[in-house]
Design a protein around this motif. Structure first.
Motif, PDB file in Angstrom:
ATOM      1  N   LEU A 247       0.823  -1.212   0.000  1.00  0.00           N
ATOM      2  CA  LEU A 247       0.000   0.000   0.000  1.00  0.00           C
ATOM      3  C   LEU A 247       0.856   1.261   0.000  1.00  0.00           C
ATOM      4  O   LEU A 247       0.571   2.220  -0.724  1.00  0.00           O
ATOM      5  CB  LEU A 247      -0.939  -0.013   1.212  1.00  0.00           C
ATOM      6  N   GLU A 248       1.916   1.278   0.790  1.00  0.00           N
ATOM      7  CA  GLU A 248       2.761   2.469   0.880  1.00  0.00           C
ATOM      8  C   GLU A 248       3.470   2.760  -0.439  1.00  0.00           C
ATOM      9  O   GLU A 248       3.719   3.918  -0.780  1.00  0.00           O
ATOM     10  CB  GLU A 248       3.777   2.319   2.017  1.00  0.00           C
ATOM     11  N   ASN A 249       3.807   1.698  -1.184  1.00  0.00           N
ATOM     12  CA  ASN A 249       4.450   1.908  -2.486  1.00  0.00           C
ATOM     13  C   ASN A 249       3.467   2.498  -3.489  1.00  0.00           C
ATOM     14  O   ASN A 249       3.831   3.337  -4.323  1.00  0.00           O
ATOM     15  CB  ASN A 249       5.015   0.593  -3.019  1.00  0.00           C
ATOM     16  N   ILE A 250       2.212   2.043  -3.418  1.00  0.00           N
ATOM     17  CA  ILE A 250       1.179   2.616  -4.274  1.00  0.00           C
ATOM     18  C   ILE A 250       1.067   4.111  -4.006  1.00  0.00           C
ATOM     19  O   ILE A 250       1.038   4.937  -4.926  1.00  0.00           O
ATOM     20  CB  ILE A 250      -0.186   1.931  -4.031  1.00  0.00           C
ATOM     21  N   LYS A 251       1.002   4.473  -2.737  1.00  0.00           N
ATOM     22  CA  LYS A 251       0.859   5.883  -2.370  1.00  0.00           C
ATOM     23  C   LYS A 251       2.085   6.698  -2.773  1.00  0.00           C
ATOM     24  O   LYS A 251       1.977   7.896  -3.090  1.00  0.00           O
ATOM     25  CB  LYS A 251       0.609   6.010  -0.870  1.00  0.00           C
ATOM     26  N   LYS A 252       3.229   6.054  -2.774  1.00  0.00           N
ATOM     27  CA  LYS A 252       4.466   6.754  -3.131  1.00  0.00           C
ATOM     28  C   LYS A 252       4.477   7.138  -4.605  1.00  0.00           C
ATOM     29  O   LYS A 252       4.902   8.236  -4.981  1.00  0.00           O
ATOM     30  CB  LYS A 252       5.664   5.848  -2.815  1.00  0.00           C
ATOM     31  N   TYR A 253       3.995   6.227  -5.458  1.00  0.00           N
ATOM     32  CA  TYR A 253       4.046   6.452  -6.893  1.00  0.00           C
ATOM     33  C   TYR A 253       2.812   7.159  -7.440  1.00  0.00           C
ATOM     34  O   TYR A 253       2.855   7.730  -8.535  1.00  0.00           O
ATOM     35  CB  TYR A 253       4.245   5.125  -7.629  1.00  0.00           C
ATOM     36  N   LEU A 254       1.700   7.095  -6.711  1.00  0.00           N
ATOM     37  CA  LEU A 254       0.458   7.697  -7.195  1.00  0.00           C
ATOM     38  C   LEU A 254      -0.050   8.733  -6.202  1.00  0.00           C
ATOM     39  O   LEU A 254      -0.621   8.380  -5.166  1.00  0.00           O
ATOM     40  CB  LEU A 254      -0.607   6.618  -7.410  1.00  0.00           C
ATOM     41  N   PRO A 255       0.132  10.006  -6.484  1.00  0.00           N
ATOM     42  CA  PRO A 255      -0.354  11.056  -5.588  1.00  0.00           C
ATOM     43  C   PRO A 255      -1.874  10.989  -5.449  1.00  0.00           C
ATOM     44  O   PRO A 255      -2.583  10.563  -6.365  1.00  0.00           O
ATOM     45  CB  PRO A 255       0.069  12.352  -6.290  1.00  0.00           C
ATOM     46  N   ALA A 256      -2.367  11.426  -4.291  1.00  0.00           N
ATOM     47  CA  ALA A 256      -3.805  11.387  -4.019  1.00  0.00           C
ATOM     48  C   ALA A 256      -4.588  12.194  -5.046  1.00  0.00           C
ATOM     49  O   ALA A 256      -5.700  11.812  -5.439  1.00  0.00           O
ATOM     50  CB  ALA A 256      -4.082  11.905  -2.610  1.00  0.00           C
ATOM     51  N   GLU A 257      -4.021  13.311  -5.509  1.00  0.00           N
ATOM     52  CA  GLU A 257      -4.721  14.138  -6.495  1.00  0.00           C
ATOM     53  C   GLU A 257      -4.940  13.393  -7.810  1.00  0.00           C
ATOM     54  O   GLU A 257      -5.958  13.565  -8.472  1.00  0.00           O
ATOM     55  CB  GLU A 257      -3.945  15.441  -6.745  1.00  0.00           C
ATOM     56  N   GLN A 258      -3.972  12.555  -8.179  1.00  0.00           N
ATOM     57  CA  GLN A 258      -4.124  11.781  -9.407  1.00  0.00           C
ATOM     58  C   GLN A 258      -5.245  10.753  -9.252  1.00  0.00           C
ATOM     59  O   GLN A 258      -6.038  10.537 -10.173  1.00  0.00           O
ATOM     60  CB  GLN A 258      -2.812  11.070  -9.756  1.00  0.00           C
TER      61      GLN A 258
END
Length: 337
Positions: A247-258
């Motif tokens: 999950l943390e890697n997903i958040k790292k590569y994909l900003p919440a705004e995207q």
């Protein structure tokens, strides 16, 4: 499925169409090497038409260890610096590989799947094909409705937006070519395609994409679509499970705004689809016209002549320069793997 699980094995014989020839090659024009005309240990499927006309035909008949000069005349509509020119390719063939197609039996099913019998594997494939056709019909239906909404945008779309989107299309194509292990410049030389031609061909789909992005932005604004932090978190969790990424890697590569942009667009498309019809097309009925139902939400009935809110929303985009749609969050997630 047998074709997808075909493996390549060395063949101690002359190369023929359908084989893969592992070759070194270098092209010479007037006795001098030209840019993009050289490759080493390149795997070329003979008969695929991926090289300049006349090249693959002359590799047919060569054996491992053979060296040969291949004479080619480039087509008149090729890249200007080579169009109509006579060149010589010095080719060395390292290995001939042929396709080994496995037998379709229960052992094959065990090797390539979680099933013990070929019958069970076939049943699973048939179900997946039916599901894919249904999804394709759904996607075609949504695309058609969104295209109708996009057509309601009557203002001129700025050339800069179209050119920017066309450039993104070409850049994506360039990345795909390079991911296949083919240098982009070499591909352009061997196919005779110029980047200018790629950009020109990309303009029409780029215009459609920009109009679609403007329509989505207008619907999101008109319908006051909002995405909560809880929605974003749920999407992160879904993607982490789907792609098997922390999950943390997903958040790292994909900003919440995207993620919010993607979810907003998805909701806008859902609104157009849900308000346009009562019965959506089945896979076998993709060409039939869907029945209409009264709008439950204030979005567009793109297929109808009257001006509904989403049509107004589309018109609200006239004259505004909205940014083109960002890259798909799910595609970016795959890159994170």
């Amino acid at each position: 499925m047998a074709d997808r699980n075909t493996r390549l094995v060395s063949a101690d014989r002359e190369a023929k169409n359908g084989d893969v020839a592992v070759i070194d090659f270098e092209g010479f024009l007037g006795g001098k090497p030209f840019d993009g005309g050289k490759g080493e240990n390149h795997s070329l499927e003979l008969g695929s038409g991926s090289f300049v006309p006349g090249f693959e035909e002359q590799v047919v008949g060569m054996k491992a260890g053979d060296e040969k000069d291949i004479n080619i005349t480039f087509p008149a509509d090729y890249a200007p610096e080579l169009a109509g020119k006579d060149v010589v390719f010095k080719v060395k063939l390292h290995e001939v590989k042929e396709k080994d197609v496995p037998a379709m039996d229960d052992e094959f099913a065990k090797d390539v799947s979680e099933f013990d019998t070929l019958e069970d594997l076939k049943a699973d494939i048939e179900k997946k094909i039916a599901d894919e056709r249904e999804q394709a019909a759904q996607q075609a239906f949504e695309d058609k409705r969104m295209q109708q909404v996009a057509e309601n945008i009557t203002a001129d779309v700025p050339d800069a937006m179209v050119e920017s989107q066309a450039r993104r299309f070409v850049d994506n194509f360039k990345n795909q070519i390079q991911q296949q292990g083919i240098p982009y410049e070499q591909y352009m030389q061997m196919t005779g395609i110029t980047e200018g031609k790629l950009l020109e061909d990309a303009k029409e789909p780029a215009l459609r994409q920009v109009r679609m992005d403007l329509a989505l932005a207008a619907i999101i604004k008109e319908e006051k679509i909002e995405i909560s932090d809880e929605d974003v978190e749920a999407e992160y969790n879904t993607m982490a499970g789907q792609y098997g990424i922390e999950l943390e890697n997903i958040k790292k590569y994909l900003p919440a705004e995207q993620i919010k942009d993607q979810l907003s667009s998805r909701k806008a498309i859902d609104l157009v689809r849900d308000s346009a019809v009562a019965v959506e097309p089945k896979a076998a009925e993709a060409e039939e016209k869907p029945a209409k139902k009264p709008a439950a939400k204030k979005t567009a009935k793109a297929a109808e002549g009257e001006e509904k809110p989403a049509k107004k929303a589309a018109k609200a985009a006239d004259g505004e320069e909205k940014p083109a749609k960002k890259p798909s969050a799910k595609k970016t997630a795959k890159k994170a793997e």
